[in-house]
Design a protein around this motif. Structure first.
Motif: not given
Length: 340
Positions: A107-112, A124-127, A129-140
């Motif tokens: 539940a914690a992994a799929s929680m918005p 943000i969501q830990a898991r 349908s895609g692979q990557d996090p929804w925000l790439f932090l190196d682009l900050r």
């Protein structure tokens, strides 16, 4: 693994090295950043990121043992008590997440969730349908620069993914924002991001292969047939120029409209993006391929710009923040701010 005895020390050293940055990020209202960048800080293939109240642990070379995970959990339970910690093993082919989660973590992994960067809220969501996090932090650092430039300007965000750059620009006072990406699922997250923030404008979200989109916007045009073969349908867009264009393509992608190749043919995307940037405007270009040398890449862009009759007037490097250290001060992600 040989580093188990010292892993806690490595995590503590990484946190200590970030102390100045973390103080700055707190003042900027940012609660998402990389806690441990293993390739440089002692454990190749291991990354640990904070997104709001989530700690996301990911392995890219080999799965983590239960012993290693226990050390990581205990360390961050002291640093960030009460946060959820989710582990994604992405060491299999194509970086797909393969490890099942215990029942009490599903539940914690799929929680918005919501995380913040420079005061902007992002989904943000830990898991998912895609692979990557929804925000790439190196682009900050690049998004931060966009917020400094965007007020009163029109902004085009190409390969927008979940539209982090576009939402940041709109939040900073851009007059018009267009986000272009092929994946509707990513744009849908971008729309959620827009709803999370009090924006003065309504950004546009264009689901399209970037090649026909940028060719139309640049005035070059996109044919519907090539060598007698009908191309897939694409949205019709009017030619226009933008004050700020942000170009962040993937390393390699192939479609009916063209090939994205950051090593061999960056100019295929650069030229129409340049032509879609108004004279006196700013074109920000990203290249995430480690083996591409920065000086050579800039020289390639300068040649392409001169050939297109739109020479680069000034070029500035935007380097990732200190939570993405590099061995030789040449990080894999290279971002150029070009005055054109």
């Amino acid at each position: 693994m040989p580093y188990t005895a010292s892993l806690s020390d490595l995590l503590a050293n990484a946190l200590a090295h970030r102390s100045t940055l973390l103080s700055q990020l707190e003042l900027e209202q940012t609660d998402c950043y990389r806690l441990f960048h293993g390739s440089v800080e002692g454990v190749a293939g291991l990354t640990i990121d904070r997104y709001g109240d989530l700690i996301l642990v990911q392995s890219f070379h080999k799965p983590l043992t239960d012993e290693i995970l226990t050390i990581i959990r205990r360390f961050y339970a002291d640093v960030h008590p009460g946060f959820d910690l989710i582990y994604n093993d992405r060491s299999a082919r194509n970086s797909r997440i393969t490890n099942p989660l215990p029942d009490d973590q599903v539940a914690a992994a799929s929680m918005p969730r919501v995380a913040h960067e420079t005061g902007v809220a992002f989904r943000i969501q830990a898991r998912h349908s895609g692979q990557d996090p929804w925000l790439f932090l190196d682009l900050r650092a690049a998004r931060r620069r966009v917020t400094q430039l965007a007020s009163g300007r029109s902004v085009l965000n190409l390969f927008a993914y979940t539209c982090g750059v576009g939402i940041a620009a709109a939040h900073a006072g851009a007059t018009f924002v267009m986000n272009v990406d092929f994946a509707q699922s990513s744009l849908d997250v971008g729309k959620e991001n827009a709803k999370l923030n009090a924006l003065g404008i309504r950004p546009r979200f264009i689901q399209s292969d970037v090649f026909p989109a940028i060719r139309q916007l640049s005035g070059l045009g996109q044919a519907q047939r090539v060598r007698g073969r009908r191309l897939p349908p694409f949205p019709t867009l009017e030619a226009r120029q933008f004050d700020l264009v942000f170009l962040d393509p993937p390393r390699y992608a192939k479609s009916a409209f063209g090939v994205v190749d950051l090593i061999n043919d960056y100019p295929a995307l650069f030229k129409p993006s340049l032509l879609a940037t108004r004279p006196g405007g700013t074109l920000m270009c990203c290249n995430n391929v480690a083996q591409v040398e920065g000086t050579a890449w800039l020289a390639q862009l300068e040649r392409s710009a001169a050939k297109a009759g739109r020479p680069i007037r000034d070029a500035q490097w935007i380097r990732p923040d200190a939570d993405f250290p590099s061995f030789d001060d040449n990080p894999p992600l290279k971002v150029l701010e070009l005055s054109v």
